[in-house]
Scaffold this motif. Sequence first.
Motif, PDB file in Angstrom:
ATOM      1  N   CYS A  62       0.857  -1.183   0.000  1.00 25.42           N
ATOM      2  CA  CYS A  62       0.000   0.000   0.000  1.00 25.42           C
ATOM      3  C   CYS A  62       0.893   1.233   0.000  1.00 25.42           C
ATOM      4  N   GLN A  63       0.271   2.425   0.029  1.00 27.07           N
ATOM      5  CA  GLN A  63       0.985   3.712  -0.036  1.00 27.07           C
ATOM      6  C   GLN A  63       1.369   4.025  -1.486  1.00 27.07           C
ATOM      7  N   GLY A  64       0.709   5.070  -2.010  1.00 23.99           N
ATOM      8  CA  GLY A  64       0.848   5.428  -3.425  1.00 23.99           C
ATOM      9  C   GLY A  64       2.272   5.547  -3.914  1.00 23.99           C
ATOM     10  N   LYS A  65       3.128   6.176  -3.086  1.00 24.72           N
ATOM     11  CA  LYS A  65       4.502   6.391  -3.536  1.00 24.72           C
ATOM     12  C   LYS A  65       5.303   5.094  -3.541  1.00 24.72           C
ATOM     13  N   ALA A  66       5.094   4.261  -2.519  1.00 27.84           N
ATOM     14  CA  ALA A  66       5.814   2.978  -2.462  1.00 27.84           C
ATOM     15  C   ALA A  66       5.458   2.151  -3.695  1.00 27.84           C
ATOM     16  N   ILE A  67       4.171   2.167  -4.052  1.00 27.67           N
ATOM     17  CA  ILE A  67       3.706   1.442  -5.241  1.00 27.67           C
ATOM     18  C   ILE A  67       4.342   2.039  -6.489  1.00 27.67           C
ATOM     19  N   GLY A  68       4.303   3.369  -6.583  1.00 25.41           N
ATOM     20  CA  GLY A  68       4.888   4.054  -7.739  1.00 25.41           C
ATOM     21  C   GLY A  68       6.345   3.710  -7.910  1.00 25.41           C
ATOM     22  N   ARG A  69       7.081   3.730  -6.798  1.00 25.11           N
ATOM     23  CA  ARG A  69       8.513   3.456  -6.866  1.00 25.11           C
ATOM     24  C   ARG A  69       8.762   2.034  -7.353  1.00 25.11           C
ATOM     25  N   LEU A  70       7.970   1.073  -6.861  1.00 26.16           N
ATOM     26  CA  LEU A  70       8.151  -0.330  -7.267  1.00 26.16           C
ATOM     27  C   LEU A  70       7.930  -0.497  -8.765  1.00 26.16           C
ATOM     28  N   ILE A  71       6.837   0.082  -9.271  1.00 26.96           N
ATOM     29  CA  ILE A  71       6.555  -0.053 -10.704  1.00 26.96           C
ATOM     30  C   ILE A  71       7.621   0.671 -11.522  1.00 26.96           C
ATOM     31  N   ALA A  72       8.060   1.817 -11.016  1.00 27.13           N
ATOM     32  CA  ALA A  72       9.124   2.556 -11.706  1.00 27.13           C
ATOM     33  C   ALA A  72      10.363   1.683 -11.845  1.00 27.13           C
ATOM     34  N   LYS A  73      10.705   0.949 -10.784  1.00 26.65           N
ATOM     35  CA  LYS A  73      11.873   0.057 -10.856  1.00 26.65           C
ATOM     36  C   LYS A  73      11.649  -1.006 -11.933  1.00 26.65           C
ATOM     37  N   GLU A  74      10.448  -1.611 -11.924  1.00 24.64           N
ATOM     38  CA  GLU A  74      10.137  -2.639 -12.928  1.00 24.64           C
ATOM     39  C   GLU A  74      10.217  -2.075 -14.332  1.00 24.64           C
ATOM     40  N   ALA A  75       9.802  -0.818 -14.478  1.00 18.26           N
ATOM     41  CA  ALA A  75       9.763  -0.192 -15.806  1.00 18.26           C
ATOM     42  C   ALA A  75      11.092   0.460 -16.178  1.00 18.26           C
ATOM     43  N   GLY A  76      12.097   0.328 -15.302  1.00 13.73           N
ATOM     44  CA  GLY A  76      13.393   0.942 -15.581  1.00 13.73           C
ATOM     45  C   GLY A  76      13.344   2.460 -15.529  1.00 13.73           C
ATOM     46  N   MET A  77      12.438   3.005 -14.713  1.00 15.37           N
ATOM     47  CA  MET A  77      12.270   4.460 -14.662  1.00 15.37           C
ATOM     48  C   MET A  77      12.481   5.026 -13.266  1.00 15.37           C
TER      49      MET A  77
END
Lengths: 202, 202
Positions: A62-77
């Motif tokens: 949970c937590q919008g930023k934690a989620i954002g950061r995880l997907i960013a890592k997966e997306a190489g961003m």
Amino acid sequence: MPSYKLTYFKGKGRAELARLLFAAGGIEYEDVRVEGEQWAELKPKTPMGQLPILEVDGTMICQGKAIGRLIAKEAGMAGKTHLNQARADMICDGLDDLGMKLMPLFTEKDENKKEEMKKEMTEKTLPSFFDLFEKLASAEGYFVGDSLTWADVNFFAFLGVISGFNQGDHLQGYVNLNKVMGNVSSNPGIAKWLKERPVTQF
Amino acid sequence: MSSYKLTYFNGRGRAETTRLLFAAGGIKYEDVRIEGAQWPALKPNTPFGHLPILEVDGVTLSESATIARFVAKRAGLAGEGDVQQARADMVVDAVRDVFGKVAAAFFEKDETKKGELIKELAENTLPTFLNNVEKLANPSGYFVGDSLTWSDIEFYYVLEAAGGMCPGDHLKDKPNLTKVVTNVKTNPGIAKWLEERPQTTF
């Protein structure tokens, strides 16, 4: 390849960052939108009684930023080095600070008070933040390095929230920030999502 | 080998978790504490006009969560793999929400308002938060995996800060969280820092 299931209410809100990043990274995910009774049932199963949540391979985040950061890592961003990642984190934290300042305006019910707060937002709060952010963005329109990171996407999502609330060209005169917006909206995955995403109230 | 220079006011505030992380990681750094009078000259030279800042290898980072996460990575305390790191991030985000409320109560000048904020913390915010995170910590006393991460340290610190404002045995009936606190306090680097750190009013 992990399986992703994003759950939020029927709007952009605190989940749109994740959706934009999934789009930019070309990553498939289940975009679940709940309301009313569905939420009441789900709430006690979430880590902190809030949305958005992301379920990935059986783990709930949970937590919008934690989620954002995880997907960013997966997306190489997320940024290529620890230092660049920290610069991206810093921008996103700064946006959160601004969001916290604007929260009272979003929740104010008294129309007169709301108008006053809007005035304060457009004449003082936003310009002083944008002055700072303008210096942190490069002339090519990136907050970190020379390619799109989630810091740029987050900024774009944040402007979406502001524009939804108060029409107007908030970035007039901010050359670098306008470039950031252009870089984000012209990312192929994001451009497609912006065309196709559900139109919602928030 | 990087050189680290942390700048903050003379207090624990929003810099202390970074100091705890440097201690846990056995990483040398310059712990700069400035007086109020020095701040106006420094302020325009910071990314967002506030402290703490961390200068590392010629780059300046701001935003305390960003700085702490960066030092956690350098200290090997960020979590193993993307998903664990996200779990750690998630706990820290919740901790920071609470810390924000503690800080707001701490800085409130109106005595009546202050009393209300403290009451809200003690009766609502803290209990809800602690109930949530007790479920997220495991019986060995770690929020993520089976070893110390920065989420444990951030939790320790917010409890220290909140406890100063709202006295009481908040961890009664919270065996997992009690173990988390013990794990943090008995980390050798942290134990040493807790003994040696300057005593300050905040």
